[in-house]
Design an enzyme around this catalytic site. Sequence first.
Site, short mmCIF file in Angstrom:
data_model
loop_
_atom_site.label_atom_id
_atom_site.label_comp_id
_atom_site.label_asym_id
_atom_site.label_seq_id
_atom_site.Cartn_x
_atom_site.Cartn_y
_atom_site.Cartn_z
N LYS A 532 11.19 -50.90 -43.21
CA LYS A 532 12.66 -50.10 -43.50
C LYS A 532 14.29 -50.78 -43.67
O LYS A 532 14.27 -52.28 -43.58
CB LYS A 532 12.49 -49.67 -41.85
CG LYS A 532 12.43 -50.54 -40.90
CD LYS A 532 12.58 -50.45 -38.87
CE LYS A 532 11.06 -50.10 -38.50
NZ LYS A 532 10.53 -48.80 -38.54
N THR A 640 9.95 -42.32 -38.81
CA THR A 640 9.30 -41.74 -39.79
C THR A 640 7.88 -43.00 -40.77
O THR A 640 7.01 -42.60 -41.17
CB THR A 640 9.33 -41.06 -41.08
OG1 THR A 640 10.61 -41.25 -41.35
CG2 THR A 640 10.44 -40.26 -40.45
C1 26V Z 1 24.92 -42.37 -43.17
C2 26V Z 1 25.77 -42.84 -44.20
C3 26V Z 1 27.47 -43.11 -43.48
C4 26V Z 1 28.20 -43.82 -44.50
C5 26V Z 1 28.25 -43.43 -46.13
C6 26V Z 1 26.69 -43.56 -46.30
C7 26V Z 1 25.89 -43.15 -45.36
C8 26V Z 1 24.41 -42.52 -45.54
C9 26V Z 1 23.51 -42.28 -44.31
C10 26V Z 1 23.64 -41.86 -43.51
C11 26V Z 1 23.26 -41.40 -42.55
C12 26V Z 1 21.67 -42.27 -42.32
C13 26V Z 1 21.21 -41.90 -41.30
C14 26V Z 1 19.93 -42.39 -41.18
O1 26V Z 1 19.02 -42.57 -42.09
N1 26V Z 1 19.21 -41.47 -39.74
C15 26V Z 1 17.72 -41.59 -39.48
O2 26V Z 1 16.82 -40.15 -39.95
C16 26V Z 1 15.93 -40.49 -40.15
C17 26V Z 1 14.77 -38.90 -40.83
O3 26V Z 1 15.98 -38.00 -39.51
C18 26V Z 1 15.40 -41.32 -38.19
O4 26V Z 1 13.70 -40.89 -38.30
C19 26V Z 1 15.74 -42.43 -38.41
O5 26V Z 1 15.44 -43.10 -37.16
C20 26V Z 1 17.17 -42.14 -38.25
O6 26V Z 1 17.68 -43.96 -38.51
#
Ligand code: 26V
Length: 812
Positions: A532, A640
């Site tokens: 992960k 996941t």
């Molecule tokens: C946030 C940011 C913020 C800064 C700029 C780039 C960027 C790119 C992506 C994100 C969001 C990341 C959120 C994420 O991946 N969450 C994950 O989502 C999965 C699917 O729902 C979940 O299984 C994971 O627990 C969760 O961490």
Amino acid sequence: MNKTEFKQSFSRRLAEKFAMGVTDASPNELYQTLGSLMTSAYSQNWQQTWKDYREAEQKQAYYFSIEFLPGKMLKSNLLNMGWLDLVTEGLSELGINLDDLAEVEPDMALGNGGLGRLASCFMDSIASMGLPGNGNGIRYKYGLFKQRFVDNYQVELPDEWLQNGNLWEVRKESKAVDVRIGGDVYMSHDEFGILKPNYHGGMILRAVPYDTGMVGYQNGTVNTMRLWSVEISPEEEERYRSIEDRRAVEDLTSVLYPDDSNEAGRKLRLSQEYFFVSAGVQSILRYYKQLNKPIDDINQYIAIHINDTHPAMCVAEFMRLLVDEQELGWERAWNLTQEVMSYTNHTIMAEALEKWSINMMKSVCPRIYQIIEEIDRRFVEEMTGVHDFDLIQRTRIIQNNQVHMAHLAIIGSHSTNGVAKLHSDLLKSVVLHDFYLIYPARFNNKTNGIAMRRWTQLANPALSKVLDKTIGNSWRKKPSDLRLLLNYEEDDQVLDMLDQAKLENKARLANYIQEHYGIKVNTHAIFDVQIKRLHAYKRQLLNLLHIIKLYLDLKENPELPIEPRVFIFGAKAAPSYHYAKSIIKVINETARLINQDTTINDKLKVVFLENYNVSLAERIIPAADVSEQISLASKEASGTSNMKLMLNGAVTIATLDGANVEIRDAVGDENIAIFGLTESEVYQYYENKNYSSAEIYRENAVIHKVVKTLIDGTIPNIFAEGQEIFDSLIKYNDEFFVLRDFEDYCSAQESVNQAYQEKRRWLQISLRNIANAGRFSSDNTVQRYADDIWQIEPVFAHEDDRGVTQHDSYLL
Ligand code: 26V
């Protein structure tokens, strides 16, 4: 199509494309040939699917996501087209190994991790359920960086995935739209007295879509994933003469931001967000207008899904198009917007909750900012008198000169969901509690899922064969039929076959490790896997400390009765995430120390595989015995990889976090090793502020001994990094309760060690994990989104036993 026809067509296509025969062609030329046969075979269905939706005037869903992470598509498309076996055999008769061709395809890695991979699992499932749903995102020229280790440090290299072209995509010039970025705007009345925006300056960019067919599993449906790329519009050529000016435009869709937790607040990122939102929403409206339906009915034909907050500007862009261009009154436009939009939250980490400064938003999309201001003003007005002042101040969109994107998404939509039961409950009770008070009915849960086909049929043919032999092949279409396996938990022959399949997969991974890293691992050892993104909250550090403890124990007593173990890591750290990179360095140095130590009789090996991505996951997961899901309770929204590993028969060591809770419910306590603080215990510590890691360090001799190795020279070459991590644990009070959970984690690990020693029991536990994994099929998940949130249905009425529509098969 039969095999002979395929072989003929293949040879003919190869001759047409490259003017050569099978024996002369390179794997890439063979790959291009096969791909082109496939795309021509499904293009008719693609067109037909589109026509069907249009003629049936079906409501369609659009999944807006700034990331998609499909990985390789060759085999997955072959499988879904129903061609996989035939093509494998046909090629083999021509002397070609399909896997050699598959190797050539670069991973499509336009995502960071869970969020993007989920989007791609959903694309597969939406098509496989025959549902009218499409993706909308960005065609980054460079995907997520390639990770290499140099001197045991992570270094990042660009991912030039488009270098040899991308045979799955189609550039649709005719569907291009213009997106305005920057400049000024002021409002004035036009000749009919209607308030209209007047734009000055800024850039008009051409957004060109590249469409990729999303082939459903043997049902003839081919949906569309539309990714936008920026170009200089022909009318603007004059303005962008210099290399610098052109570069400024091209930068927009050039790179995927590689940080998935810390909001960097970069203008380019905000521009990317507005770019794909505006292009996507415009193209949806253009389609809708062709239907000749009244604009007031648009909510009956269109659903737009906001995947995390990155596309939250959909709300304002939709309003802009309805109000400024379609000339609807605000109220009508607002009602439609709320009915069309829905939003999923994917994280509870505060750092990841997006906020943009007013100034930046004004400078990227001034009209959108005005609209958000108006939405905010009306929200405050509407809530005043209904809710108390403080609540309104906390929930409004604009606060302290910042625009809160989650607030915009919640206020502007009819549905907000979390991605696992626990996560959705935490949204209601803590993270978004204020909004829950205002809009209780909007909140719901949709537990994540995985595209079962990719993670068994493609990734694990050995297991798939055992399943077919044992329970028949209905599970391939209907994952809930995996339950039939439970009838065989006492069947030694079946248990033995499962054992053999696992061993085969472990041998394959062991070969890969030997080839790439020169490390020899014992295939009879426990393969213990944590794969992960690298994040403090996911606690790779907890895993590492346990490894160090085992090592110290073995040094003290080489006869210690532990099963040999291979600890396998795969993880990328965000390039700017210093702490995470230090963890990588320390794991790598510990690995080198342990792997070279001949005094521990090969009982421990530690392997950190470089460049973890979808393809590597497909290699690792089938070979895993143990699945590490050890985030601090309350921090992992869902996870996941936990589901993928379970499906492949790994036994989970887990905290009660994210979807682990539902995995525990599915398999029962005897078939999973649960440990650690619960979410409510974690929150109690926050409330009472009474956690002291220094105290644990002082009083617990084992922990003291283990943690000290970070700074006492036991592990070489980690002078700075060891100190940094030591300080995070002791001086800065261990934000993620690693030390608090350590002992309990070690006991859970010991129980796994014990269980593995009882071979039969272990295989039974593994069998029960496989048998109970069906509920985590993303087919189920998207069906719930379709029913509860999007209100979309398959086009055709005749359904097979999955409730999936049937079409013709693919012809050459
Ligand atoms: C946030 C940011 C913020 C800064 C700029 C780039 C960027 C790119 C992506 C994100 C969001 C990341 C959120 C994420 O991946 N969450 C994950 O989502 C999965 C699917 O729902 C979940 O299984 C994971 O627990 C969760 O961490």
